[in-house]
Design a protein around this motif. Structure first.
Motif, short mmCIF file in Angstrom:
data_model
loop_
_atom_site.label_atom_id
_atom_site.label_comp_id
_atom_site.label_asym_id
_atom_site.label_seq_id
_atom_site.Cartn_x
_atom_site.Cartn_y
_atom_site.Cartn_z
N ARG A 121 0.82 -1.21 0.00
CA ARG A 121 0.00 0.00 0.00
C ARG A 121 0.86 1.26 0.00
NH1 ARG A 121 -4.59 -1.33 -2.28
NH2 ARG A 121 -5.95 -2.64 -1.03
N ILE A 122 1.96 1.26 0.73
CA ILE A 122 2.82 2.44 0.75
C ILE A 122 3.49 2.63 -0.61
CG2 ILE A 122 4.96 3.38 1.72
CD1 ILE A 122 4.04 2.40 4.43
N ALA A 123 3.93 1.54 -1.23
CA ALA A 123 4.49 1.65 -2.58
C ALA A 123 3.42 2.12 -3.56
CB ALA A 123 5.05 0.30 -3.02
N GLN A 124 2.21 1.62 -3.43
CA GLN A 124 1.11 2.02 -4.31
C GLN A 124 0.81 3.51 -4.17
OE1 GLN A 124 -2.85 0.57 -3.28
NE2 GLN A 124 -3.21 0.05 -5.43
N SER B 74 2.81 5.87 -3.02
CA SER B 74 3.95 6.66 -3.49
C SER B 74 3.98 6.74 -5.00
CB SER B 74 5.26 6.03 -2.97
OG SER B 74 5.29 5.99 -1.56
N LEU B 75 3.76 5.62 -5.68
CA LEU B 75 3.77 5.62 -7.14
C LEU B 75 2.58 6.40 -7.70
CD1 LEU B 75 4.86 1.93 -7.80
CD2 LEU B 75 6.25 4.00 -8.03
N ILE C 188 11.34 4.55 -2.58
CA ILE C 188 10.77 5.00 -3.86
C ILE C 188 11.23 6.43 -4.09
CG2 ILE C 188 8.69 5.42 -5.19
CD1 ILE C 188 8.24 3.27 -2.23
N THR C 189 11.91 6.67 -5.19
CA THR C 189 12.42 8.00 -5.50
C THR C 189 11.97 8.40 -6.90
OG1 THR C 189 14.50 7.15 -6.39
CG2 THR C 189 14.44 7.66 -4.04
N ASP C 190 11.97 9.71 -7.16
CA ASP C 190 11.67 10.21 -8.50
C ASP C 190 12.47 11.48 -8.75
OD1 ASP C 190 9.95 12.79 -8.07
OD2 ASP C 190 9.00 11.34 -6.75
N ASN C 191 12.51 11.90 -10.00
CA ASN C 191 13.24 13.12 -10.36
C ASN C 191 12.27 14.27 -10.67
OD1 ASN C 191 12.16 12.18 -12.76
ND2 ASN C 191 13.95 12.74 -13.99
N GLY C 192 11.13 14.27 -10.00
CA GLY C 192 10.10 15.27 -10.27
C GLY C 192 10.34 16.59 -9.57
N CYS D 141 11.86 11.44 -2.13
CA CYS D 141 12.33 10.13 -1.70
C CYS D 141 11.47 9.67 -0.53
CB CYS D 141 13.81 10.19 -1.29
SG CYS D 141 14.43 8.62 -0.61
N VAL D 142 10.83 8.53 -0.69
CA VAL D 142 10.04 7.91 0.37
C VAL D 142 10.79 6.67 0.82
CG1 VAL D 142 7.84 6.83 0.99
CG2 VAL D 142 7.88 8.78 -0.58
N ARG D 143 11.08 6.60 2.10
CA ARG D 143 11.85 5.47 2.64
C ARG D 143 11.12 4.88 3.83
NH1 ARG D 143 16.89 3.13 2.70
NH2 ARG D 143 17.68 2.43 4.73
N LEU D 144 10.87 3.59 3.78
CA LEU D 144 10.22 2.86 4.86
C LEU D 144 11.17 1.78 5.34
CD1 LEU D 144 7.41 2.32 6.40
CD2 LEU D 144 7.17 0.45 4.77
#
Length: 327
Positions: free
Chosen positions: A239-242, A244-245, A272-276, A312-315
């Motif tokens: 759910r956290i990955a969902q 975040s994406l 989960i990271t992005d370059n946004g 950057c989301v880190r769990l």
């Protein structure tokens, strides 16, 4: 065993003793010193009185400040405390009277966090149950109804005159697209791939879905030797990955993203990271929901989002060895 004094009474006693000691020492110094005070006071004796009063006030202020210093730290903790960020406690001090107050406040935070975690668990369990019910209805009722409509349209297209075939095929494609969308919504509501194929396949499916929907290229790095984490932990990770994406697709305006799930044998880290665009300054319902889910499994969630540098989301899930032994 003696009953501890109430904090207010203990603090009053401490202040009373401190002031009494200061005045007693001041009186003793005046008694043994050669300084005298006339009646009426002569001008030459005024500096002696001023110096004595200043020293007494300075000593009194210093002692009181040191005694009440823990209250400043306690006030700061009260202002910043957040039940979604656990573990923020005030260490006990040498001041035994205020140490009881600090310990009581820390115990209150422990109870509030435990109650918040329990209520969140009930709420999220009810939410998952409702999601599964809606997903079943979408798949079994609406999905089947649209399938029947598609079959009926196929028969109509086969029998229709040539002038209507193109229009009917357009309607047929619209219904087929609606059916695909219903199935996608049902999959997002109820992660059947997680139940059937496991966490690795479910995270891969989420990444592929993001790439198809938004065009964002997602790089995956998932440890192939993940231990058995149990249903609760796997659902929290999913759910956290969902979420975040989904946030990347909706808000980040990113061209690249990376999802990694690694373990060092003791801990499990989802990143989960992005370059946004970054710059997430206000936490909405989605992020707060992620924090609540992290609390359910004792995990720590950190979100770093500097403006213009992506998010950057880190769990981090601790103690996965015991979790795998006792799922």
């Amino acid at each position: 065993m003696a009953t501890p004094r109430p904090p207010a009474q203990a603090l009053f006693r401490r202040l009373f003793v401190i002031n009494g000691l200061v005045y007693a020492v001041g009186t003793l110094v005046l008694a043994v010193s050669p300084a005298t005070v006339s009646s009426p006071v002569v001008l030459a004796e005024v500096p002696v009185l001023v110096v004595g009063l200043t020293l007494m006030l300075a000593a009194n202020g210093l002692l009181l400040r040191r005694s009440l210093e823990p209250l400043d730290a306690l006030t700061t903790l009260m202002k910043r405390v957040d039940l979604l960020r656990t573990g923020d406690r005030l260490a006990g001090s040498g001041n035994s009277d205020l140490a009881h107050l600090i310990d009581t406040f820390n115990a209150m935070l422990d109870r509030l966090e435990a109650e918040r975690s329990a209520s969140s668990a009930h709420a999220l369990a009810a939410q998952e149950g409702e999601r599964q019910r809606i997903a079943r209805e979408l798949h079994d009722e609406i999905g089947q109804s649209l399938t029947v409509v598609l079959l009926g349209l196929k028969r109509v297209v086969d029998r229709a005159p040539s002038g209507l075939k193109d229009e009917l095929r357009d309607v047929q494609e619209s219904v087929r697209a609606s059916l695909d969308e219903v199935r996608q919504v049902a999959r997002r509501l109820r992660p059947g791939v997680l139940e059937d194929l496991g966490l690795h396949a479910a995270l891969s499916a989420l990444s592929s879905d993001l790439s198809q929907r938004s065009g964002t290229r997602v790089t995956r790095a998932i440890d192939p030797d993940l231990p058995d984490l149990g249903t609760d932990v796997e659902l929290v990770l999913y759910r956290i990955a969902q979420e975040s994406l989904t946030n990347i697709a909706r808000h980040a305006a990113a061209t690249r993203a990376e999802l990694s799930l690694t373990t060092d044998g003791r801990r499990l880290a989802l990143r989960i990271t992005d370059n946004g665009r970054g710059g997430v300054s206000r936490e909405g319902a989605g992020i707060r929901g992620m924090r609540e889910r992290a609390l359910l499994v004792g995990a720590r969630l950190v979100i770093d989002s500097p403006p213009g540098e992506g998010t950057c989301v880190r769990l981090v899930v601790p103690d996965i060895v015991n979790r795998s032994l006792h799922p």
